[in-house]
Scaffold this motif. Structure first.
Motif, PDB file in Angstrom:
ATOM      1  N   MET A   1     111.633  50.536  54.055  1.00  0.00           N
ATOM      2  CA  MET A   1     110.604  49.617  54.263  1.00  0.00           C
ATOM      3  C   MET A   1     111.328  48.325  54.652  1.00  0.00           C
ATOM      4  O   MET A   1     111.838  48.224  55.636  1.00  0.00           O
ATOM      5  N   ASP A   2     111.576  47.295  53.677  1.00  0.00           N
ATOM      6  CA  ASP A   2     112.176  45.799  53.935  1.00  0.00           C
ATOM      7  C   ASP A   2     113.606  46.113  54.055  1.00  0.00           C
ATOM      8  O   ASP A   2     114.258  45.316  54.883  1.00  0.00           O
ATOM      9  N   GLU A   3     114.205  47.341  53.772  1.00  0.00           N
ATOM     10  CA  GLU A   3     115.864  47.531  53.947  1.00  0.00           C
ATOM     11  C   GLU A   3     116.002  47.571  55.189  1.00  0.00           C
ATOM     12  O   GLU A   3     117.309  47.423  55.737  1.00  0.00           O
ATOM     13  N   ILE A   4     115.041  47.780  56.234  1.00  0.00           N
ATOM     14  CA  ILE A   4     115.240  48.090  57.522  1.00  0.00           C
ATOM     15  C   ILE A   4     115.989  46.707  58.268  1.00  0.00           C
ATOM     16  O   ILE A   4     116.772  46.702  59.008  1.00  0.00           O
ATOM     17  N   TYR A   5     115.868  45.432  57.588  1.00  0.00           N
ATOM     18  CA  TYR A   5     116.343  44.298  58.136  1.00  0.00           C
ATOM     19  C   TYR A   5     117.897  44.417  58.111  1.00  0.00           C
ATOM     20  O   TYR A   5     118.508  43.949  59.213  1.00  0.00           O
ATOM     21  N   ASP A   6     118.481  44.556  56.926  1.00  0.00           N
ATOM     22  CA  ASP A   6     119.897  44.648  56.631  1.00  0.00           C
ATOM     23  C   ASP A   6     120.528  45.576  57.571  1.00  0.00           C
ATOM     24  O   ASP A   6     121.657  45.320  58.202  1.00  0.00           O
ATOM     25  N   LYS A   7     119.913  46.811  57.795  1.00  0.00           N
ATOM     26  CA  LYS A   7     120.547  48.074  58.207  1.00  0.00           C
ATOM     27  C   LYS A   7     120.575  47.764  59.857  1.00  0.00           C
ATOM     28  O   LYS A   7     121.289  48.181  60.353  1.00  0.00           O
ATOM     29  N   MET A   8     119.600  47.172  60.288  1.00  0.00           N
ATOM     30  CA  MET A   8     119.470  47.012  61.803  1.00  0.00           C
ATOM     31  C   MET A   8     120.183  45.786  62.259  1.00  0.00           C
ATOM     32  O   MET A   8     120.922  45.736  63.281  1.00  0.00           O
ATOM     33  N   GLU A   9     120.019  44.835  61.592  1.00  0.00           N
ATOM     34  CA  GLU A   9     120.893  43.507  61.824  1.00  0.00           C
ATOM     35  C   GLU A   9     122.463  43.698  61.776  1.00  0.00           C
ATOM     36  O   GLU A   9     123.010  43.161  62.419  1.00  0.00           O
ATOM     37  N   SER A  10     122.797  44.533  60.859  1.00  0.00           N
ATOM     38  CA  SER A  10     124.431  44.870  60.783  1.00  0.00           C
ATOM     39  C   SER A  10     124.625  45.984  61.737  1.00  0.00           C
ATOM     40  O   SER A  10     125.910  46.038  61.642  1.00  0.00           O
ATOM     41  N   GLY A  11     123.859  46.623  62.425  1.00  0.00           N
ATOM     42  CA  GLY A  11     124.248  47.572  63.238  1.00  0.00           C
ATOM     43  C   GLY A  11     124.475  48.907  62.372  1.00  0.00           C
ATOM     44  O   GLY A  11     125.099  49.961  63.039  1.00  0.00           O
ATOM     45  N   GLU A  12     124.136  49.201  61.279  1.00  0.00           N
ATOM     46  CA  GLU A  12     124.360  50.223  60.388  1.00  0.00           C
ATOM     47  C   GLU A  12     123.558  51.356  60.941  1.00  0.00           C
ATOM     48  O   GLU A  12     123.667  52.579  60.738  1.00  0.00           O
ATOM     49  N   ALA A  13     122.457  50.958  61.385  1.00  0.00           N
ATOM     50  CA  ALA A  13     121.722  52.035  62.241  1.00  0.00           C
ATOM     51  C   ALA A  13     121.331  51.888  63.483  1.00  0.00           C
ATOM     52  O   ALA A  13     121.367  50.537  63.958  1.00  0.00           O
ATOM     53  N   SER A  14     120.890  52.683  64.386  1.00  0.00           N
ATOM     54  CA  SER A  14     120.600  52.427  65.750  1.00  0.00           C
ATOM     55  C   SER A  14     119.354  52.320  66.332  1.00  0.00           C
ATOM     56  O   SER A  14     118.818  51.511  67.072  1.00  0.00           O
ATOM     57  N   ILE A  15     118.457  53.014  65.554  1.00  0.00           N
ATOM     58  CA  ILE A  15     116.988  52.988  65.778  1.00  0.00           C
ATOM     59  C   ILE A  15     116.127  53.069  64.574  1.00  0.00           C
ATOM     60  O   ILE A  15     116.471  53.525  63.618  1.00  0.00           O
ATOM     61  N   GLY A  16     114.972  52.125  64.707  1.00  0.00           N
ATOM     62  CA  GLY A  16     114.068  52.495  63.592  1.00  0.00           C
ATOM     63  C   GLY A  16     112.727  51.986  64.122  1.00  0.00           C
ATOM     64  O   GLY A  16     112.430  51.811  65.333  1.00  0.00           O
ATOM     65  N   VAL A  17     111.792  52.157  63.192  1.00  0.00           N
ATOM     66  CA  VAL A  17     110.417  52.009  63.539  1.00  0.00           C
ATOM     67  C   VAL A  17     109.639  51.121  62.507  1.00  0.00           C
ATOM     68  O   VAL A  17     109.822  51.195  61.371  1.00  0.00           O
ATOM     69  N   TYR A  18     109.071  49.984  63.099  1.00  0.00           N
ATOM     70  CA  TYR A  18     108.457  49.084  62.096  1.00  0.00           C
ATOM     71  C   TYR A  18     107.570  48.100  62.997  1.00  0.00           C
ATOM     72  O   TYR A  18     107.131  48.449  63.990  1.00  0.00           O
ATOM     73  N   TYR A  19     107.346  47.003  62.217  1.00  0.00           N
ATOM     74  CA  TYR A  19     106.189  46.155  62.781  1.00  0.00           C
ATOM     75  C   TYR A  19     106.683  45.034  63.878  1.00  0.00           C
ATOM     76  O   TYR A  19     107.832  44.659  63.504  1.00  0.00           O
TER      77      TYR A  19
END
Length: 400
Positions: free
Chosen positions: A229-247
């Motif tokens: 859920m809110d963990e997506i911020y750090d992961k996407m901003e840091s480039g740790e993940a490539s794709i996410g689904v959110y609001y």
């Protein structure tokens, strides 16, 4: 003299996100009604979902406290389901909650929220008619819209080689991105992704369709880096993940931190959500809660919140004073052709909810990609709370 000083303070220019606005001259007869009585309210909201004074923004809760003399005890939740369990179990008495559409319908059905006295909420006239009497609250008696928005896909353009026009729900099921995909941690939104991908209604209660969604979510599981859920911020901003689904609104905060990120609302459609303010049936201070709702519905306050959290506003008064850059942002306010393909969640039948939750738990079972400890620990805490409540009641009876 004191009143004059206070009125002057209420007209101070306050900086918010690089812009300034003048706080309205509040109606003292209304907002000072309980001043000096040492009262407080308990507010339960999503994380990072109110302007809190950081980065030059207006601290909305502090402003309310200074204006009214009513203390705000503020706490947050990460999902509608977490909020529902807390409300259902009791123990903590909340005066304000801000759930999403489908959950509001469930709370109304289970008598967990009370009807509002709109005589105590004069600023309600700022709410757009488009967002009143929606399917989750058809009579419009239980909720006041706070924000709205759509879901979609956020991705890193340096790590994803598809063109923007080709980004669709199918990318979340593409083996090419194994270990780089972030998925929702809650069942309703996760199933919503699968339903949109398969072309089903986001409100399907068809057992066969729900099981088909569970099947592809289970097939997707090895591709998922983490359920968040809110963990997506750090992961996407840091480039740790490539794709996410959110609001949509949250994507703007991430894009601001990492310009390589982009957000797409799939052409096939997505969830259009409306988060609204409600008062739990157990509230000890409904009139104070209505004053808080009114404060959040004042145009300048609504605008401060919208500028801080980047969601769309249902408040016409706020939109009237909003700068054109925000008003014309297609992520926050998508074109009507996009909105026409979006669907608002409604509450599913109990058997469908139970089936979805059972299938979701089955998908996540024995999985290291999500915080699996939270389910047993949360259940343990709930059981412990129930035991404590029972023991306290017995002790009170003995004391009497």
């Amino acid at each position: 003299m004191i009143k004059k000083i206070f009125a002057f303070l209420m007209l101070i220019i306050i900086a918010a996100n690089g812009q300034t606005f003048e706080l309205i001259k509040f109606d003292e007869n209304y907002y000072h009604k309980y001043k000096g009585e040492n009262l407080s309210i308990n507010v339960y909201n999503w994380g990072e979902y109110i302007s809190d004074g950081s980065e030059g923004s207006l601290n909305v809760n502090k402003a309310f406290e200074e204006l009214t003399g009513i203390k705000v005890n503020y706490s947050t939740f990460a999902s509608n389901e977490e909020m529902y369990i807390k409300l259902k179990v009791g123990g903590i008495q909340y005066d304000i909650i801000i759930p999403s559409d489908y959950m509001i319908e469930r709370l109304i059905r289970e008598n967990l929220v009370r009807k509002l006295n709109f005589n105590n909420i004069p600023a309600y006239t700022n709410i757009s008619k488009r967002f009143t009497n929606l399917p989750f609250d058809p009579t419009g008696e239980y909720s006041v819209p706070y924000t709205w928005g759509v879901t979609g896909i956020i991705y890193n353009r340096q790590l994803v080689d598809e063109d923007e026009k080709d980004i669709d729900w199918k990318i979340l099921f593409d083996e090419k991105y194994k270990g780089q995909i972030l998925m929702y941690y809650n069942p309703r939104d996760a199933f919503g992704v699968a339903e949109a991908y398969l072309g089903y209604s986001l409100n399907t209660s068809n057992e066969m369709q729900l099981r088909e969604c569970a099947k592809i979510l289970k097939q997707q599981k090895p591709l998922v880096q983490s359920y968040v859920m809110d963990e997506i911020y750090d992961k996407m901003e840091s480039g740790e993940a490539s794709i996410g689904v959110y609001y949509a609104g949250d994507s703007l905060s991430m894009i601001e931190s990492n310009p390589d990120l982009n957000f797409v609302i799939p052409e096939k459609g997505a969830n259009l959500f409306v988060d609204s303010i409600c008062i739990p049936s157990s509230s000890a201070y409904p009139e104070l809660a209505e004053m808080y709702i009114n404060f959040l519905s004042e145009p300048e306050i609504a605008l401060a919140n919208i500028e801080f959290i980047n969601y769309a506003s249902p408040n016409d008064g706020a939109i009237d004073i909003m700068n054109s850059k925000i008003k014309n942002n297609k992520i926050i306010y998508p074109e009507q052709r996009i909105l026409d393909n979006c669907e608002v969640y409604i509450t599913l039948p109990d058997e469908s909810n139970i089936l979805m939750e059972d299938l979701w738990n089955e998908i996540l079972s024995n999985d290291s990609t999500y915080k699996g400890w939270t389910i047993p620990v949360s259940l343990g805490i709930i059981v412990l709370l129930c035991i404590v409540i029972i023991v306290l009641r017995k002790m009170r009876k003995r004391d009497n």
